[in-house]
Design an enzyme around this catalytic site. Structure first.
Site, short mmCIF file in Angstrom:
data_model
loop_
_atom_site.label_atom_id
_atom_site.label_comp_id
_atom_site.label_asym_id
_atom_site.label_seq_id
_atom_site.Cartn_x
_atom_site.Cartn_y
_atom_site.Cartn_z
N LYS A 31 0.85 -1.21 0.00
CA LYS A 31 0.00 0.00 0.00
C LYS A 31 0.87 1.24 0.00
CE LYS A 31 -3.37 -2.20 3.01
NZ LYS A 31 -4.16 -2.08 4.25
N CYS A 84 1.41 17.28 -6.45
CA CYS A 84 0.67 17.48 -7.70
C CYS A 84 1.54 18.22 -8.70
CB CYS A 84 -0.59 18.29 -7.40
SG CYS A 84 -1.50 18.88 -8.85
#
Ligand code: FES
Ligand code: FES
Lengths: 93, 93
Positions: B38, B66
């Protein structure tokens, strides 16, 4: 009839394989604010707890926070996504 | 041969429609740390700038931040995902 279906499967397989491309871009936000152009969330540092878990799987019912729903998504398709954790540095003593 | 293919298409359509389900769970992390179970990221508040943009589209080349790649994803499939912004409160004056 079963034989025709079998032959047909082979005939159309290349066509459908296009849709099986594992890197094909598909929508993965199904439910969160679908009425807006882009789902941004802005959080003030001052509003963070000691440890805040933010969802990145787009499945949480507590959006923008993680509620563990990434586990069901991962299990359903073999993905490995999980949350972003923002933490305040541990105070010593 | 074309006729067989056509018949076959109809025969297998219900089978393939399953894959066309827009809410079907598909992997959307294609590249980021696929070797781990994960992908969690832990960020200390002290390391944040005035405004930090965190990726939630799994396409950024600057992960976990981002880089605007969500726009290409959204355009490719009609999605509306975008980043999480963590900001420090504006200091007045
Ligand atoms: S519920 Fe979405 S990352 Fe945990
Ligand atoms: S690049 Fe992924 S949310 Fe912006």
């Amino acid at each position: 009839s079963a034989a025709v279906g079998g032959a047909g499967y082979l005939a159309v397989k290349p066509y459908y394989d296009k849709y099986a491309d594992p890197k094909k871009e598909v929508c993965f936000n199904h439910d969160i604010r679908k009425d807006v152009e882009k789902v941004y969330d802005i959080i003030d540092v001052e509003d963070l707890g000691e440890k805040t878990n933010f969802c990145r799987c787009w499945r949480s019912k507590k959006w923008p926070f993680c509620d563990g729903s990434h586990n069901a998504h991962n299990k359903a398709c073999g993905d490995n996504v999980a949350s972003l954790i923002i933490q305040k540095k541990q105070t010593s003593g």
